[in-house]
Enzyme design. Sequence first.
Site, mmCIF file in Angstrom:
data_model
loop_
_atom_site.group_PDB
_atom_site.id
_atom_site.type_symbol
_atom_site.label_atom_id
_atom_site.label_comp_id
_atom_site.label_asym_id
_atom_site.label_seq_id
_atom_site.Cartn_x
_atom_site.Cartn_y
_atom_site.Cartn_z
ATOM 1 N N HIS A 294 -14.776 -0.545 1.128
ATOM 2 C CA HIS A 294 -15.597 -0.644 -0.049
ATOM 3 C C HIS A 294 -17.273 -0.842 0.190
ATOM 4 C CE1 HIS A 294 -14.257 -4.532 0.297
ATOM 5 N NE2 HIS A 294 -15.239 -5.068 -0.069
ATOM 6 N N CYS B 241 -5.017 16.675 -25.172
ATOM 7 C CA CYS B 241 -4.268 16.259 -26.353
ATOM 8 C C CYS B 241 -3.709 17.249 -27.360
ATOM 9 C CB CYS B 241 -4.595 15.027 -26.789
ATOM 10 S SG CYS B 241 -6.682 15.370 -27.387
#
Length: 199
Positions: free
Chosen positions: A84, A167
Amino acid sequence: MTRPPQPDPTELAGYEVVVGICGGIAAYKVATLVSSLVQRGAGVTVAMTDAAQKFITPLTFQSLTARQVFTDLWQSENYYDPQHLNLTEKADAFVIAPATANMIGKIARGLADDLLSTMVMSAACPVLLAPAMNTRMWQNAIVQENVKSLEKHGFLMVPPGEGWLACRTIGAGRMAEPQDILTNVIQLLKKSPPKSAAK
């Protein structure tokens, strides 16, 4: 038939881009973005959330980038290397696509509980997000507040468009097309010479 112009393989030579992928159906489109960056000469490293791997495999991006794909905060290659910190330190730009409501909320609140959110907290380069979510989620006052908060803190956005959503409705929340995201990334990168040029 006229062939479309081919990308200039030196256009982004020397630039390093980290692409973070969150879990959403639009994750499959990010393969086109990653490929387009690589074809223009950029070095691209991909980091994926657990949810992103439910939609598209790390192998896809490993094949496109010829690099290891990072999926785990504790991942290492036989030595301690805090990914990171290392990956974002070298990067000239950090792109998150699709940026889910969950990831936007985490970043806005300064949370770092997985690889991708931790990388954002340690980013030493501009961060550009391409949100993607259901219309009602995108229009939710809390999500919009989080977006405005990120923009206030210097994060860049490629706003979602309107269209057919997973959706099975039509509305706002559809991730920007890869070409639009690519255009924004190229403009961002070209504001400064690549970090590698300073070495």
